[in-house]
Design a protein around this motif. Structure first.
Motif, PDB file in Angstrom:
ATOM      1  N   ARG A 257      40.019  45.563  34.650  1.00 24.55           N
ATOM      2  CA  ARG A 257      40.115  44.321  33.890  1.00 24.55           C
ATOM      3  C   ARG A 257      40.530  44.620  32.454  1.00 24.55           C
ATOM      4  O   ARG A 257      41.443  44.021  31.900  1.00 24.55           O
ATOM      5  N   ILE A 260      44.242  45.597  32.201  1.00 20.65           N
ATOM      6  CA  ILE A 260      45.227  44.521  32.335  1.00 20.65           C
ATOM      7  C   ILE A 260      45.180  43.602  31.122  1.00 20.65           C
ATOM      8  O   ILE A 260      46.209  43.149  30.621  1.00 20.65           O
ATOM      9  N   ILE A 261      43.968  43.346  30.623  1.00 19.43           N
ATOM     10  CA  ILE A 261      43.847  42.413  29.500  1.00 19.43           C
ATOM     11  C   ILE A 261      44.448  43.003  28.232  1.00 19.43           C
ATOM     12  O   ILE A 261      45.201  42.336  27.522  1.00 19.43           O
ATOM     13  N   LYS A 300      42.688  42.363  44.551  1.00 16.71           N
ATOM     14  CA  LYS A 300      42.398  41.320  43.563  1.00 16.71           C
ATOM     15  C   LYS A 300      43.200  41.541  42.286  1.00 16.71           C
ATOM     16  O   LYS A 300      43.706  40.598  41.677  1.00 16.71           O
ATOM     17  N   TYR A 301      43.331  42.799  41.891  1.00 21.90           N
ATOM     18  CA  TYR A 301      43.995  43.066  40.617  1.00 21.90           C
ATOM     19  C   TYR A 301      45.405  43.628  40.775  1.00 21.90           C
ATOM     20  O   TYR A 301      46.001  44.075  39.809  1.00 21.90           O
ATOM     21  N   LYS A 302      45.930  43.595  41.973  1.00 19.80           N
ATOM     22  CA  LYS A 302      47.317  44.011  42.245  1.00 19.80           C
ATOM     23  C   LYS A 302      47.595  45.467  41.835  1.00 19.80           C
ATOM     24  O   LYS A 302      48.658  45.785  41.316  1.00 19.80           O
TER      25      LYS A 302
ATOM     26  N   GLU B  60      36.701  34.005  28.192  1.00 23.49           N
ATOM     27  CA  GLU B  60      36.775  34.422  29.594  1.00 23.49           C
ATOM     28  C   GLU B  60      37.989  33.807  30.264  1.00 23.49           C
ATOM     29  O   GLU B  60      38.657  34.413  31.081  1.00 23.49           O
ATOM     30  N   LYS B  63      41.076  35.670  29.356  1.00 25.98           N
ATOM     31  CA  LYS B  63      41.113  36.954  30.048  1.00 25.98           C
ATOM     32  C   LYS B  63      41.584  36.760  31.476  1.00 25.98           C
ATOM     33  O   LYS B  63      42.438  37.501  31.979  1.00 25.98           O
ATOM     34  N   GLN B  64      41.027  35.740  32.144  1.00 25.69           N
ATOM     35  CA  GLN B  64      41.390  35.509  33.542  1.00 25.69           C
ATOM     36  C   GLN B  64      42.872  35.146  33.645  1.00 25.69           C
ATOM     37  O   GLN B  64      43.561  35.557  34.571  1.00 25.69           O
ATOM     38  N   LEU B  66      45.267  36.166  31.656  1.00 27.40           N
ATOM     39  CA  LEU B  66      46.046  37.405  31.501  1.00 27.40           C
ATOM     40  C   LEU B  66      46.074  38.181  32.808  1.00 27.40           C
ATOM     41  O   LEU B  66      47.105  38.712  33.211  1.00 27.40           O
ATOM     42  N   ILE B  67      44.921  38.233  33.465  1.00 24.75           N
ATOM     43  CA  ILE B  67      44.842  38.987  34.712  1.00 24.75           C
ATOM     44  C   ILE B  67      45.700  38.321  35.777  1.00 24.75           C
ATOM     45  O   ILE B  67      46.419  38.985  36.516  1.00 24.75           O
ATOM     46  N   ASP B  68      45.641  36.995  35.853  1.00 21.17           N
ATOM     47  CA  ASP B  68      46.428  36.305  36.884  1.00 21.17           C
ATOM     48  C   ASP B  68      47.919  36.407  36.620  1.00 21.17           C
ATOM     49  O   ASP B  68      48.714  36.497  37.551  1.00 21.17           O
TER      50      ASP B  68
END
Lengths: 527, 475
Positions: A257, A260-261, A300-302, B60, B63-64, B66-68
């Motif tokens: 996480r 990626i962020i 989930k996170y590719k 949050e 953040k989600q 960015l991840i998606d």
């Protein structure tokens, strides 16, 4: 046998449904007892102090220097820094006789260890010429294919006559013989994937191919306890490497996480791709990777997943297909399957398997494609015949018998060690059985005493393991009979009593003849 | 009711105040100024400086998002199915002096089979005996019961062959030199490396993380220039210089160019500038020198002055694996620090047995085999030079030569045409294949390799076919 243990046994046999992590996964890593840790560190401290004293005596000339001297003139910069070799000179040399022990026979279920003596405290060795036949608990021979007779060796011998030993050419030039294509097709079928490519060395398979898969702008998330070849390959690729705690799924997710962020360090650009590298069975811990959970996270996170099945292919799973088989996951969920032929197939080399596009890419860009020779014919035919036996293509069920035998041997051996009160790390099903020793002097004591009792074992200490976590690592084989395992357990029982190895706080210390033999025997027979 | 302030207290206060003033007078002037400056700074920081705005943390939801949103690149880029690596020639049979491709036999000038040991019956018999004694694999690394007596014998034989104290063997040719260099050279050390070295050595240099100074291929003057520069730099900081190790990494006979390094001058410079020489003799072992002992024999240099010689068992010896020889002081270190040695399974015993038998044959032949090889190489070189239109790289005594087209006609396409044409005439040759990330990519060329068993007629036939191919390709 208690009901709980019985049900666990049934779970093991019914593999038709996908099992979740908690159903069958039992791993233990009992904590080091505090007092033991203190004594261990004290032991190393005393050794270091003595080492400094001896170095001082050598420097002022009272003691003779036993290491070899640089043939170059004195005004050259020294080749080794004194502190780099401190460990080798003062600690390792004391117990050097337990490592690199030469053998004079096939490394099968039993082995002939060549007896060595030293007159000068392990600085030099002399062979007495005597051979010590011992039960081999140190070599990687999980399915017992390390044999000098039988269908596999016969095929290897025939291939030497037909093909010679080498092609003397690389895969990109003239190194592709028909048998390489046969091996790769068979391996792909075995693993149930599209395609496979084989290399001559397992270490080089990792070190030379990870750079072809990852590069600048990529992120590699590697388990903290990964093998040196994986770390070297990751370093040579030029990607950024981050480690996550061993088998810790929460930490892996946290790192993913975060990565990626926040993107790449300094520039904050998004990562080009993320590769997670794990092993099937970790050879020092005996633990299995938590594959279903890792696959869930990777989807989930590719991210992409690279699984190194060096110790698990052939040895784990009801059909010997490795951790993929053990967890019953879809092989296509793992992007890159990697493994070696050294451990379960009694040969040498490594492979990478996966989708055809991946393998084609590796064929073009692998470093060993242009610069390393292709595999030797007898080595390839040993693998092909071992694979045929395991897959049952030879018409017998010898392969299935070996897999079953290995599973039984592992359970039998492990359970009795645990019940005797030793601290045994790792998964209940892993053929690698590490038993903790902790103290540096005991590394040598256990090895020497076990050899006196006819068991060749491997003891490891720093730097292969953490400073306070030295261990004796048993590698169980399908070639071991019940008598051999009993002999080894009796020997371990005696040595454990002699050297005080029963550290476990969770299990009572028991001598071997105090255990209920009937229980274990019945379980072994019904296995 | 408090006690009255009496005169003694006032007097005490006054003396205290007086002594304080006295101490002020005694303090140096700059000290007072400094103290006043500090006090003013503190006052300014407290009263006047604006607080920096605190960076807002991501929520949050952000953040989600960015991840998606993140999309990785595909694991591998699209592959060119016409790449030569995916369309290789498939063989079936012994790859010796002749080679069988698609049912047709052809003369083999493409594989590294210099001494024609591939398919040698004596070697095959010894390998079979080893399988019958030891099985195929060694099932473990050297530290854990993977050391077999035959490995020790091979190491001792190799050391004796080169007249060195100790030898060490590896199970893969590529990882030999790639593990050796990082075992000795660390982050602060300096490597002087020839630009034309083999890829495996480049990987070893990269893995060591040392400072690398490349000098032009086989240009001893360029090397001297670099050494002199480094020497000047060292004189400015001699203490630091005494902790930096220096190494010269060269090959005996360069795989990519076929020429021999100027070893005598390099050994002279070694004692002047105090570096150690690591020489890779993969191609020159068993091919150069009167008794096949490599470039040190050819140049008549004292072999003990070379710190380490690494080589391979894969070319002349006709087995698999690699080795290094040197003094015990140098070689013993690798047993604990070379990754390709400690963390990898050891060489299968049958390949070690084959290598020992090959060494036996080389010892028995003494100089006949090697003189024949050098002689035939010279003759082939002359014949190739006679074909106008080709450029021949390499020493005349080198059995490995690089052939390219002269006059800027040299392209991979034309060379591939020549190779295909030769195959139709039952001559197997190959283009030297490289990866694009070589440090110094050599020009495209055909790598010709001479097998010692080739007769004069066969060499003549090769040249005829090359001549014909040249005519066709330049038409």
């Amino acid at each position: 046998m208690t009901a709980a243990k019985k049900s666990k046994k049934t779970d093991m046999k019914n593999k038709s449904s996908k099992l979740s992590v908690s159903d069958q996964f039992h791993e233990e890593f009992e904590e080091t007892p505090t007092w033991t840790a203190v004594i261990t560190v004290l032991g190393y401290a005393i050794l270091s102090l003595l080492g400094w004293l001896r170095d001082f005596l050598r420097n002022i000339g009272i003691e003779n220097k036993k290491t070899s001297q640089d043939p170059n003139p004195k005004n050259f910069v020294p080749l080794y820094q004194s502190y780099e070799c401190f460990y080798t000179r003062n600690l390792y040399t004391r117990i050097r006789d337990v490592f690199n022990q030469p053998i004079a026979s096939v490394a099968g279920a039993t082995v002939d260890v060549m007896e060595r003596i030293s007159d000068d405290f392990n600085w030099t060795f002399k062979f007495t010429g005597k051979k010590l036949p011992s039960i081999n608990l140190g070599s990687y021979n999980y399915l017992g294919f390390a044999e000098n007779s039988g269908p596999c060796s016969e095929q290897a011998i025939k291939s030497i006559e037909k093909y010679g030993l080498t092609t003397c050419s690389t895969r990109h030039e003239l190194g592709t013989q028909k048998y390489m294509i046969e091996l790769e097709d068979l391996m792909a079928k075995y693993l149930n994937v599209e395609d496979c490519i084989a290399f001559g060395m397992g270490f080089a398979t990792n070190a030379l191919n990870i750079p072809a898969l990852a590069g600048k702008g990529d992120l590699i998330l590697s388990d903290r306890l990964n093998h040196t070849s994986l770390i070297l390959g990751a370093r040579l690729s030029g990607a950024v490497i981050r480690t996550f705690n061993h088998n810790d799924i929460k930490d892996l997710e946290f790192q993913l996480r975060n990565a990626i962020i926040h993107g790449q360090p300094r520039t904050c650009r998004p990562w080009k791709k993320i590769l997670i590298i794990v092993e099937g069975v970790y050879s020092m811990e005996g633990s299995l990777c938590k594959l279903p959970e890792i696959i869930e996270i990777k989807k989930k996170y590719k991210a992409y997943l690279y699984v190194d099945e060096a110790h698990s292919i052939g040895a784990i799973g009801s059909r010997g297909r490795g951790v993929v088989d053990y967890w019953n996951v879809d092989p296509d969920d793992i992007d890159i399957h990697m493994g070696t032929f050294t451990k379960s197939f009694g040969s040498a080399g490594g492979y990478i398997a996966g989708k055809k596009s991946l393998i084609d890419h590796i064929r073009i860009y692998t470093h060993s494609g242009c610069y390393s020779l292709s595999m030797s014919a007898p080595v390839v035919y040993q693998i092909i015949s071992a694979l045929s036996i395991i897959m049952g293509l030879d018409g017998t069920n010898d392969g299935q018998k070996r897999i079953q035998q290995l599973a039984c041997n592992v359970r039998y051996f492990r359970r009795q060690l645990v019940d005797m009160g030793f601290i045994v790390y790792g998964n209940d099903n892993s053929p690698v059985v590490p038993v903790m020793i902790f103290m540096p002097a005991k590394i040598a004591a256990v090895n020497r005493e076990m050899l006196k009792r006819g068991c060749a074992v491997v003891t490891v200490g720093f730097p292969a393991t953490l400073l306070t976590e030295s261990r004796v690592r048993f590698c169980i084989s399908a070639g071991h009979t019940k008598e051999m395992l009993d002999h080894a357990l009796k020997a371990m029982d005696e040595v454990g009593h002699l050297v005080s190895l029963r550290y476990s706080n969770r299990n009572h210390s028991r001598r071997w003849n105090e255990l209920n033999r009937a229980n274990y025997d019945n379980e072994y027979i019904s296995c | 009711m408090g006690s009255p302030v009496n005169r003694d207290d006032i007097a005490r206060l006054a003396t205290d105040f007086y002594s304080l003033l006295e101490s002020f007078k005694q303090t140096p002037f700059y000290h007072l100024i400094f103290e006043i400056f500090l006090i003013l700074t503190v006052l300014w920081l407290v009263c006047f400086r604006k607080p920096r705005p605190i960076a807002k943390k991501l929520t949050e939801k952000e953040k989600q998002e960015l991840i998606d949103e993140w999309q990785p690149e595909p694991l591998v880029p699209p592959v060119d199915t016409n790449h030569p690596a995916l369309n290789v020639r498939v063989l079936d049979g012994i790859v010796g002096k002749t080679i069988e491709i698609d049912g047709r036999k052809s003369l083999n000038f493409a594989t590294f089979n210099f001494l024609n040991f591939v398919g040698n019956q004596r070697i095959a018999d010894k390998a079979i005996q080893a399988v019958q004694k030891y099985g195929v694999g060694s099932c473990g690394p050297r530290g854990f019961y993977g050391t077999i007596d035959i490995h020790l014998e091979l190491e001792e034989r190799l050391a004796r062959f080169f007249n060195f104290e100790e030898g060490i063997i590896y199970s893969y040719g590529f990882s030999t030199i790639a593990s050796i260099i990082p075992a000795y050279s660390k982050r602060n050390d300096i490597l002087f490396v020839d630009e034309g070295i083999h890829y495996a050595i480049q990987k070893g240099v990269e893995a060591s993380r040392s400072t690398v100074k490349w000098f032009r291929h086989n240009d001893i003057n360029d090397l001297e220039r670099l050494l002199a520069e480094q020497d000047k730099h060292d004189k400015k900081n001699p203490k630091k210089a005494s902790t930096i190790r220096r190494f010269l990494i060269i090959e005996g006979l360069y795989m990519n160019y076929g020429d021999i390094c100027p070893l005598p001058r390099m050994v002279e410079l070694k004692y002047k500038y105090k570096y150690r020489i690591f020489m890779d003799e993969s191609v020159s072992f068993g091919t150069i020198g009167q008794t096949g002992r490599g470039v040190t024999e050819y140049h008549n240099v004292d072999r003990q002055k070379i710190d380490l010689i690494s080589s391979t068992l894969e070319y002349s010896v006709g087995s698999i694996g690699g080795f290094a020889v040197g003094s015990s002081f140098v070689i013993d270190h690798q047993r604990l620090s070379a990754q390709g040695y400690c963390f990898s399974a050891s060489l299968p015993p049958l390949l070690a047995a084959a290598a020992i038998e090959a060494l036996n044959i080389m010892d028995e032949e003494n100089s006949l085999l090697f003189e024949t090889l050098m002689d035939k190489s010279k003759r082939l070189h002359k014949k190739l030079l006679d074909i106008k239109g080709y450029r021949v790289l390499g020493e005349d005594i080198s059995p490995l030569k690089h052939l390219s087209l002269a006059n800027s006609l040299n392209t991979i396409g034309r060379l591939e045409y020549i190779v295909e044409f030769a195959q139709t005439r039952d001559i197997t040759i190959t283009i030297a294949r490289y990866l694009n990330d070589e440090h110094h990519l050599p020009e495209p060329s055909i790598r010709l390799i001479l097998n010692v068993e080739m007769t004069d007629e066969e060499l003549e036939f090769l040249c005829t076919v090359l001549q014909e191919a040249l005519v066709k390709v330049t038409a």
